[in-house]
Design a protein around this motif. Structure first.
Motif, mmCIF file in Angstrom:
data_model
loop_
_atom_site.group_PDB
_atom_site.id
_atom_site.type_symbol
_atom_site.label_atom_id
_atom_site.label_comp_id
_atom_site.label_asym_id
_atom_site.label_seq_id
_atom_site.Cartn_x
_atom_site.Cartn_y
_atom_site.Cartn_z
ATOM 1 N N MET A 1 -9.713 5.691 -3.436
ATOM 2 C CA MET A 1 -9.867 4.825 -4.609
ATOM 3 C C MET A 1 -8.576 4.099 -4.983
ATOM 4 N N LEU A 2 -7.514 4.299 -4.224
ATOM 5 C CA LEU A 2 -6.202 3.746 -4.542
ATOM 6 C C LEU A 2 -6.207 2.230 -4.715
ATOM 7 N N ILE B 1 -0.434 11.316 3.745
ATOM 8 C CA ILE B 1 -1.818 11.773 3.589
ATOM 9 C C ILE B 1 -1.986 13.151 4.223
ATOM 10 N N ARG B 2 -1.398 13.345 5.398
ATOM 11 C CA ARG B 2 -1.449 14.659 6.060
ATOM 12 C C ARG B 2 -0.824 15.733 5.177
ATOM 13 N N LYS B 3 0.325 15.423 4.596
ATOM 14 C CA LYS B 3 0.999 16.387 3.712
ATOM 15 C C LYS B 3 0.094 16.772 2.544
ATOM 16 N N ALA C 1 3.812 6.156 -5.030
ATOM 17 C CA ALA C 1 4.008 6.207 -6.482
ATOM 18 C C ALA C 1 2.904 6.988 -7.192
ATOM 19 N N THR C 2 1.838 7.314 -6.469
ATOM 20 C CA THR C 2 0.711 8.044 -7.053
ATOM 21 C C THR C 2 0.847 9.522 -6.707
ATOM 22 N N PHE D 1 0.834 -1.205 0.000
ATOM 23 C CA PHE D 1 0.000 0.000 0.000
ATOM 24 C C PHE D 1 0.869 1.256 0.000
ATOM 25 N N TRP D 2 1.915 1.278 0.822
ATOM 26 C CA TRP D 2 2.810 2.428 0.871
ATOM 27 C C TRP D 2 3.401 2.707 -0.513
#
Length: 187
Positions: A98-99, A132-134, A74-75, A68-69
Motif C-alpha cells: 500500500m506504500l 523487504i527481506r529484513k 522512511a516508513t 520509492f526507496w
C-alpha cells in the motif's frame, strides 16, 4: 529530513538538492505520467540545472526508484504486539503493497523504473529487496525458513508487478497477498 542518496555521500546542500529533485519529480510525474517524465523537466521544476540533476540521477528510472526507496526507508515497519508470525508477515506485506497505493502515477512508474537496466536502479533494487527481506525476517522470527522467505518475496514482487500493470488495485493486491501468505505459511 535529509537522506543519503544512492550514488554517493552528500553534503547538506547536496542532500537538499536531491530532496528538491525528488519532490519536483512527483509533481512532474503526476502531471506528465512516467512516459512524459524527463530528468530535464524535473530539473526545471526543481529550479536546478539539468547537468546538476544528472549529477545525482543517471536516468528517470533511477529518479523514480530513488523516490520509492525513500518512501520505503522512511516508513517504519508496522508495529504490532501480535505473537502470530503469519499476522506479522501479512502486516508487512500489506503495508509495503500500500506504500504507493494513493498515488497511481508513482505506482505505475515504480513498476516500470524497477524493471529498468540502469546500474543505479539495480543497486536500488538490491537495497529495496534487502529492506523487504529484513522486514519479513523480523516478522517471521529467528527460526525463519529461508524457502518461505524467498516464496514470500516472490509473491510480493509478482503482486506489485501485477498492480503496476493495472491488473488489480493495490488494495486488491494487498488482499491477494494476505490470502497467498496464509497458504504459504505454516498454521
Amino acid at each position: 529530513m535529509s537522506m543519503e542518496a544512492t550514488r554517493r555521500r552528500l553534503t547538506e546542500k547536496q542532500a537538499d538538492t536531491v530532496d528538491k529533485l525528488t519532490r519536483a519529480a512527483m509533481e512532474v510525474l503526476s502531471r506528465e505520467g512516467f512516459a512524459g517524465l524527463t530528468v530535464r523537466m524535473v530539473a526545471a521544476a526543481a529550479g536546478v540545472g539539468t547537468a546538476t540533476a544528472y549529477t545525482y540521477f543517471s536516468s528517470k528510472e533511477h529518479l523514480v526508484a530513488e523516490m520509492f526507496w525513500r518512501r520505503l526507508s522512511a516508513t517504519p515497519p508496522p508495529e504490532t504486539m501480535e505473537t502470530d508470525p503469519t499476522v506479522r508477515v501479512i502486516a508487512v506485506l500489506r503495508q509495503t503493497a500500500m506504500l504507493v497505493a494513493d498515488e497511481p502515477a508513482l505506482a505505475g512508474a515504480v513498476t516500470s523504473a524497477l524493471l529498468g537496466t540502469d546500474p543505479d536502479v539495480a543497486h536500488l533494487r538490491l537495497r529495496i529487496g534487502s529492506e523487504i527481506r529484513k522486514r519479513l525476517l523480523d516478522a517471521l522470527g529467528a527460526d525463519a525458513d529461508p524457502d518461505i522467505v524467498e516464496t514470500l518475496e516472490s509473491l510480493y514482487s509478482g503482486a506489485l508487478v501485477r498492480a503496476g500493470m493495472g491488473y488489480a488495485s493495490y488494495a486488491e493486491i494487498a488482499d491477494q497477498l494476505e490470502k497467498s501468505a496464509r497458504l504459504v505459511l505454516p498454521n
